[in-house]
Design a protein around this motif. Structure first.
Motif, mmCIF file in Angstrom:
data_model
loop_
_atom_site.group_PDB
_atom_site.id
_atom_site.type_symbol
_atom_site.label_atom_id
_atom_site.label_comp_id
_atom_site.label_asym_id
_atom_site.label_seq_id
_atom_site.Cartn_x
_atom_site.Cartn_y
_atom_site.Cartn_z
ATOM 1 N N GLY A 1 -1.941 7.746 11.199
ATOM 2 C CA GLY A 1 -2.358 6.837 12.298
ATOM 3 C C GLY A 1 -1.273 5.998 13.011
ATOM 4 N N MET A 2 -1.533 5.655 14.258
ATOM 5 C CA MET A 2 -0.382 4.998 15.020
ATOM 6 C C MET A 2 -0.132 3.655 14.439
ATOM 7 N N MET A 3 -1.061 2.622 14.032
ATOM 8 C CA MET A 3 -0.861 1.580 13.370
ATOM 9 C C MET A 3 0.054 1.617 12.063
ATOM 10 N N LYS A 4 -0.418 2.567 11.289
ATOM 11 C CA LYS A 4 0.460 2.548 9.949
ATOM 12 C C LYS A 4 2.004 2.831 10.180
ATOM 13 N N CYS A 5 1.998 3.786 11.233
ATOM 14 C CA CYS A 5 3.417 4.359 11.847
ATOM 15 C C CYS A 5 4.238 2.953 12.344
ATOM 16 N N LYS A 6 3.259 2.117 12.957
ATOM 17 C CA LYS A 6 4.139 1.131 13.662
ATOM 18 C C LYS A 6 4.431 0.217 12.602
ATOM 19 N N GLU A 7 3.533 -0.056 11.557
ATOM 20 C CA GLU A 7 3.832 -0.965 10.395
ATOM 21 C C GLU A 7 4.982 -0.351 9.688
ATOM 22 N N ALA A 8 5.130 0.829 9.422
ATOM 23 C CA ALA A 8 6.101 1.584 8.668
ATOM 24 C C ALA A 8 7.533 1.278 9.344
ATOM 25 N N LEU A 9 7.649 1.259 10.781
ATOM 26 C CA LEU A 9 8.854 1.269 11.628
ATOM 27 C C LEU A 9 9.298 -0.062 11.449
ATOM 28 N N ILE A 10 8.301 -1.075 11.538
ATOM 29 C CA ILE A 10 8.703 -2.499 11.552
ATOM 30 C C ILE A 10 9.158 -2.780 9.969
ATOM 31 N N ALA A 11 8.900 -2.457 8.845
ATOM 32 C CA ALA A 11 9.178 -2.552 7.507
ATOM 33 C C ALA A 11 10.369 -1.637 7.206
#
Length: 298
Positions: free
Chosen positions: A19-29
């Motif tokens: 999902g989009m939110m988890k992808c964003k969290e992964a990129l931030i991390a």
């Protein structure tokens, strides 16, 4: 902090299906590093899979593969029927069936170590990734595989799957006749293929029950022994007609048995496997009233 664009998020989503939110969290991390983000999500998938492992997965789908003289049934379980209808889940189950067809694993443990089609991941690693993507526990429960003149049939959108192996003399339409027999197996769920497959102790036990019923019936108890034996044999024949596939009346022509129909079509049924999703498994029981009460007390 790295500037994470919508394009970056979409690229990661296309790579992983997460999902989009988890992808964003992964990129931030991972400060916008796409490859590190992929690894991050895979590691997260392992953690999520471990967390969900104890959750009951008794829904799912029976996936089929029937090509190049190989037939396969695979049961892949999810927690809810809703997820079982998810295209991503169905594609995963179909991929498992293809692995079984092409690699002929000895058991589920061996299957999990094999490569998933179109990926560098093993089946087990892909399973864990799908748990992250879909959000439910997913298990590969069992499979059956046959080579030769095989036919697979699915009923109820994958609720029941049948795999049958035949010997054919080439008379009639193999696909039509094989499908009709598989439909009979799906609907009637026969306990045995032929009378010879019924254990002797089962037949003896049925006879004892029938004899006891006759002796306890005042209208029948005093009949001659040969008459009683004839009555018992008649009831045993009825037992066969209900529980033995080749002795059952054929769905599409009840004047003939399945065995006679196969014989007329030049087919011999070698073996069959019938899977029904979740059979014999403990299923989650939802208590709607209790859920509402719990929410009201929060």
């Amino acid at each position: 902090m790295a500037n994470i664009s919508a394009k970056d998020v979409q690229a990661l989503r296309e790579r992983t299906g997460v999902g989009m939110m988890k992808c964003k969290e992964a990129l931030i991390a991972t400060e916008g590093d796409l490859e590190k983000a992929v690894t991050f999500l895979r590691e997260q998938g392992l953690a999520v899979a471990a967390k969900k492992a104890s959750r009951i997965a008794a829904e799912g789908i029976i996936s089929l593969y029937n090509d190049n003289n190989v037939g396969v049934l695979v049961e892949v379980n999810s927690e809810t029927d809703f997820v079982a209808k998810n295209p991503t889940f169905k594609e995963f189950a179909d991929g498992i069936a293809k692995v079984v067809a092409e690699n002929n694993p000895a058991d589920v443990a061996a299957l999990l170590d094999m490569k998933f089609p179109g990926s560098d991941l093993t089946v087990e690693d892909m399973r864990k990734e799908k748990i992250l993507v879909i959000g439910e526990n997913i298990n590969i429960r069992r499979f059956a595989r046959e080579e030769g003149a095989t036919f697979c049939y699915s009923h109820g959108n994958g609720r029941i799957g049948v795999l049958a192996k035949f010997e054919s003399e080439g008379n009639g339409d193999f696909a039509v006749n094989a499908k009709n027999v598989c439909m009979q197996i799906a609907a009637m769920n026969p306990a045995y293929k032929s009378k010879e497959d019924v254990p002797a102790e089962i037949v003896d036990n049925e006879k004892e029950i029938l004899l006891a019923q006759i002796k306890n019936d005042p209208k029948q108890a005093n009949k001659p022994q040969q008459v009683i034996e004839k009555m018992i044999n008649g009831k045993i024949s009825k037992y066969y007609a209900e529980n033995v596939l080749l002795e059952q009346a054929f769905f599409f022509d009840e004047t003939a048995t399945v065995g006679k129909t196969l014989e007329n079509a030049g087919l011999k049924l070698v073996s069959y496997t019938r899977f029904e999703k979740g059979e014999g498994m403990q299923k989650k029981e939802d208590n709607f009233a209790a859920e509402v009460a719990a929410m009201a007390n929060k």
